[in-house]
Scaffold this motif. Sequence first.
Motif, PDB file in Angstrom:
ATOM      1  N   PHE A 330       6.409  59.337  55.883  1.00  0.00           N
ATOM      2  CA  PHE A 330       6.611  60.372  54.878  1.00  0.00           C
ATOM      3  C   PHE A 330       7.636  61.424  55.295  1.00  0.00           C
ATOM      4  CE2 PHE A 330       2.602  61.245  57.156  1.00  0.00           C
ATOM      5  CZ  PHE A 330       2.916  62.446  57.784  1.00  0.00           C
ATOM      6  N   LEU A 331       8.166  61.300  56.519  1.00  0.00           N
ATOM      7  CA  LEU A 331       9.262  62.173  56.970  1.00  0.00           C
ATOM      8  C   LEU A 331      10.557  61.386  57.151  1.00  0.00           C
ATOM      9  CD1 LEU A 331       7.416  64.371  59.644  1.00  0.00           C
ATOM     10  CD2 LEU A 331       7.923  64.944  57.250  1.00  0.00           C
ATOM     11  N   ASN A 332      10.540  60.139  56.743  1.00  0.00           N
ATOM     12  CA  ASN A 332      11.698  59.260  56.917  1.00  0.00           C
ATOM     13  C   ASN A 332      12.411  59.081  55.578  1.00  0.00           C
ATOM     14  OD1 ASN A 332      13.163  56.638  56.938  1.00  0.00           O
ATOM     15  ND2 ASN A 332      12.459  56.595  59.061  1.00  0.00           N
ATOM     16  N   SER A 333      13.706  59.405  55.524  1.00  0.00           N
ATOM     17  CA  SER A 333      14.457  59.356  54.266  1.00  0.00           C
ATOM     18  C   SER A 333      14.583  57.928  53.734  1.00  0.00           C
ATOM     19  CB  SER A 333      15.853  59.962  54.455  1.00  0.00           C
ATOM     20  OG  SER A 333      16.562  59.264  55.461  1.00  0.00           O
ATOM     21  N   ALA A 335      12.453  55.468  54.198  1.00  0.00           N
ATOM     22  CA  ALA A 335      11.146  55.089  53.660  1.00  0.00           C
ATOM     23  C   ALA A 335      10.944  55.699  52.275  1.00  0.00           C
ATOM     24  CB  ALA A 335      10.036  55.531  54.610  1.00  0.00           C
ATOM     25  N   TRP A 336      11.401  56.932  52.102  1.00  0.00           N
ATOM     26  CA  TRP A 336      11.294  57.592  50.800  1.00  0.00           C
ATOM     27  C   TRP A 336      12.117  56.851  49.743  1.00  0.00           C
ATOM     28  CZ3 TRP A 336       8.378  60.960  48.280  1.00  0.00           C
ATOM     29  CH2 TRP A 336       7.543  61.813  49.011  1.00  0.00           C
ATOM     30  N   LYS A 337      13.327  56.422  50.126  1.00  0.00           N
ATOM     31  CA  LYS A 337      14.182  55.683  49.179  1.00  0.00           C
ATOM     32  C   LYS A 337      13.493  54.412  48.696  1.00  0.00           C
ATOM     33  CE  LYS A 337      18.718  57.226  50.866  1.00  0.00           C
ATOM     34  NZ  LYS A 337      19.965  56.805  51.552  1.00  0.00           N
ATOM     35  N   GLU A 338      12.898  53.680  49.641  1.00  0.00           N
ATOM     36  CA  GLU A 338      12.213  52.441  49.288  1.00  0.00           C
ATOM     37  C   GLU A 338      10.983  52.710  48.426  1.00  0.00           C
ATOM     38  OE1 GLU A 338      11.872  48.496  48.916  1.00  0.00           O
ATOM     39  OE2 GLU A 338      13.505  49.534  49.962  1.00  0.00           O
ATOM     40  N   ALA A 339      10.250  53.771  48.775  1.00  0.00           N
ATOM     41  CA  ALA A 339       9.040  54.112  48.012  1.00  0.00           C
ATOM     42  C   ALA A 339       9.391  54.570  46.600  1.00  0.00           C
ATOM     43  CB  ALA A 339       8.258  55.201  48.740  1.00  0.00           C
ATOM     44  N   LEU A 340      10.471  55.343  46.474  1.00  0.00           N
ATOM     45  CA  LEU A 340      10.886  55.808  45.143  1.00  0.00           C
ATOM     46  C   LEU A 340      11.391  54.651  44.284  1.00  0.00           C
ATOM     47  CD1 LEU A 340      12.639  59.189  46.043  1.00  0.00           C
ATOM     48  CD2 LEU A 340      10.447  58.877  44.871  1.00  0.00           C
ATOM     49  N   LYS A 341      11.985  53.641  44.924  1.00  0.00           N
ATOM     50  CA  LYS A 341      12.415  52.448  44.193  1.00  0.00           C
ATOM     51  C   LYS A 341      11.180  51.727  43.619  1.00  0.00           C
ATOM     52  CE  LYS A 341      15.587  50.035  46.231  1.00  0.00           C
ATOM     53  NZ  LYS A 341      16.222  49.059  47.162  1.00  0.00           N
ATOM     54  N   TYR A 515      -0.573  53.505  58.314  1.00  0.00           N
ATOM     55  CA  TYR A 515      -1.227  54.555  57.539  1.00  0.00           C
ATOM     56  C   TYR A 515      -0.265  55.617  57.020  1.00  0.00           C
ATOM     57  CZ  TYR A 515      -5.699  52.577  58.964  1.00  0.00           C
ATOM     58  OH  TYR A 515      -6.770  51.737  59.147  1.00  0.00           O
ATOM     59  N   THR A 516       0.823  55.907  57.740  1.00  0.00           N
ATOM     60  CA  THR A 516       1.765  56.904  57.204  1.00  0.00           C
ATOM     61  C   THR A 516       2.503  56.339  55.991  1.00  0.00           C
ATOM     62  OG1 THR A 516       3.490  56.222  58.775  1.00  0.00           O
ATOM     63  CG2 THR A 516       2.077  58.059  59.422  1.00  0.00           C
ATOM     64  N   ASP A 517       2.688  55.013  55.946  1.00  0.00           N
ATOM     65  CA  ASP A 517       3.235  54.387  54.739  1.00  0.00           C
ATOM     66  C   ASP A 517       2.263  54.556  53.570  1.00  0.00           C
ATOM     67  OD1 ASP A 517       5.469  53.539  56.064  1.00  0.00           O
ATOM     68  OD2 ASP A 517       4.741  51.519  56.442  1.00  0.00           O
ATOM     69  N   VAL A 518       0.964  54.422  53.870  1.00  0.00           N
ATOM     70  CA  VAL A 518      -0.061  54.625  52.838  1.00  0.00           C
ATOM     71  C   VAL A 518       0.021  56.045  52.287  1.00  0.00           C
ATOM     72  CG1 VAL A 518      -2.552  54.775  52.435  1.00  0.00           C
ATOM     73  CG2 VAL A 518      -1.628  52.878  53.771  1.00  0.00           C
ATOM     74  N   THR A 519       0.177  57.027  53.178  1.00  0.00           N
ATOM     75  CA  THR A 519       0.297  58.426  52.744  1.00  0.00           C
ATOM     76  C   THR A 519       1.502  58.607  51.833  1.00  0.00           C
ATOM     77  OG1 THR A 519      -0.672  59.158  54.828  1.00  0.00           O
ATOM     78  CG2 THR A 519       0.505  60.809  53.548  1.00  0.00           C
ATOM     79  N   LEU A 520       2.641  58.041  52.222  1.00  0.00           N
ATOM     80  CA  LEU A 520       3.860  58.150  51.421  1.00  0.00           C
ATOM     81  C   LEU A 520       3.666  57.524  50.043  1.00  0.00           C
ATOM     82  CD1 LEU A 520       6.868  58.667  50.958  1.00  0.00           C
ATOM     83  CD2 LEU A 520       7.359  56.580  52.248  1.00  0.00           C
ATOM     84  N   LEU A 521       3.063  56.348  49.991  1.00  0.00           N
ATOM     85  CA  LEU A 521       2.855  55.664  48.711  1.00  0.00           C
ATOM     86  C   LEU A 521       1.862  56.414  47.826  1.00  0.00           C
ATOM     87  CD1 LEU A 521       2.723  52.024  50.100  1.00  0.00           C
ATOM     88  CD2 LEU A 521       4.573  53.036  48.776  1.00  0.00           C
TER      89      LEU A 521
END
Length: 544
Positions: A330-333, A335-341, A515-521
């Motif tokens: 959730f602090l990785n740009s 990862a955010w791009k992929e999650a927003l896609k 788990y941090t991917d889970v938080t981001l999603l």
Amino acid sequence: MGNLKYTLEGQRKNVLTVFLVLVFIWSLFAVKWNENLVHSGGLATIRQVGEALLHPNLSSEIIQLAIESTWITLAYAVCGMALAIFIAFFFGIFASGILHDRKSTKLISKGIFRGILGFLRAIHELVWALIFVAIFGLSPLSAILALGIPYGGILGRIFADMLSDVQEEPIEALRSSGASKLQCLFYGYFPLVRANIISYTMYRFECAIRSSAIMSFVGLGGLGFQIQLSLNDLKYDEVWTFLFFLIGIVVLVDNWSVQLRKGMHEAKKGFTFVTFSVFLTAALLGMSWWFIFAIEQASLKDLFSEKNAYYAQEFFAGLFGIGEVGQPAFLNSEAWKEALKLTYETLRMSVMAIGISTIAMFLTVVPAARNIADGSLTLMKKWYNWLLFGFIRVMYIFSRAIPELVWAMIIVFILKPGVLPGAIALALHNFGILGKLCAEVIEDLDERPVRNLASSGASKSQMLLYGVLPAVMPQFLMYILYRWEVIMRTTIVVGFVGAGGLGQQFKMSLSFFHYTDVTLLLLCYCILVFIADFFSEAARKAAK
């Protein structure tokens, strides 16, 4: 001036309708429409599923298994709803603000508790189930908590709205006679909203049964567990047997709700259907909790054991990235791009789903209305009207009784994973709900304007086009937008079985303990739900 206001309102509704149609067309471009959408054996699978529908497995072994699984599903739903009502009762009262006289304290109370209820209902029950199973293990209490928390948020919000909308005159009369706040609550507010609360609670109980069935996806028992096992073994005849039991229990609860609402408006003495419902509810509650603790061996002591406390600590520490090597997702740009896609993909899936279900609803809703079938609205009686009415109403029941996740499980055997199977699964479930709601709008329509058209010689199509549709369209739009909100919350669920979007990645991240991917999603999911709520509320105001 009045004509100008009416014209502006009509133009606003027309613009909204055109905008919604264009958004649906935009969503269709999320799919590459070619022959690669269907599995190589997809058409054969459709034939096998259709044949199994006509020849379900009725062996004594499967029937016994279906009865046992139905009881597990029902017990989870009853206990989950008991917890939900408990949450909704207390949080709903505080979220309504009726216990506060000062405007400032009322606003603070409403803001805090409505925010809590919003958070509880924003996350789907299956996501809650995954979280509780990760913390507490495969305990029946994980399923009950997973059902009770989001349904408590939904019921609490509705209870709060009902209580805050109560007219002040009867409450002021109680206050002037010296009644305390609690007396005003129990003798003023509750009697005025009791019928609506019971009616809505029964509707949510029907929904809880469907939700209880999909608890199996995280390893908890019930009808959904048997459906999943049979699908994995390609035993479609068994799948339909379990689905018919699920449909049956949903229909029974729906009829119970209808009869209960009728009974509450009848002034009968003695043993009435309402009295019977009270005894039945008490029996279901007692038997369900006995089953959970005595047969399933659930234990509150074990739930809050030192071991589970350790797992909970590890889980939540993982969500916040505590002790993780490297940068949290959730602090990785990137990862955010992929999650927003994926969020964008999920948004398009939800729009496509509500668009498909809306089109199907419009094609079937008119003959599904009782006053069309009996000819009382159009003054035209045809022998085939009742046949169409019965056929479409059965379709509605069949469609809405099967949960979205179960539809998705079946469809991914036919279509390749992606946005389309998820959208179709969501559309199939919501088609039945939209159809039922909108058919009831036509049934409650003021019949005089339409009959005037009939008496002036208008054809049936003219009556529908110029009499029925203009009168019902605002309410139709309201229901369509409301169901879109619900679909948005459910998109994550169909992704669990490979139907694309945030759900598919969420399940994978949880399975691999990222788990941090889970938080981001989850953050992206909550943002999506917030956007849907905001847009839907604005669009509903425009539709009024």
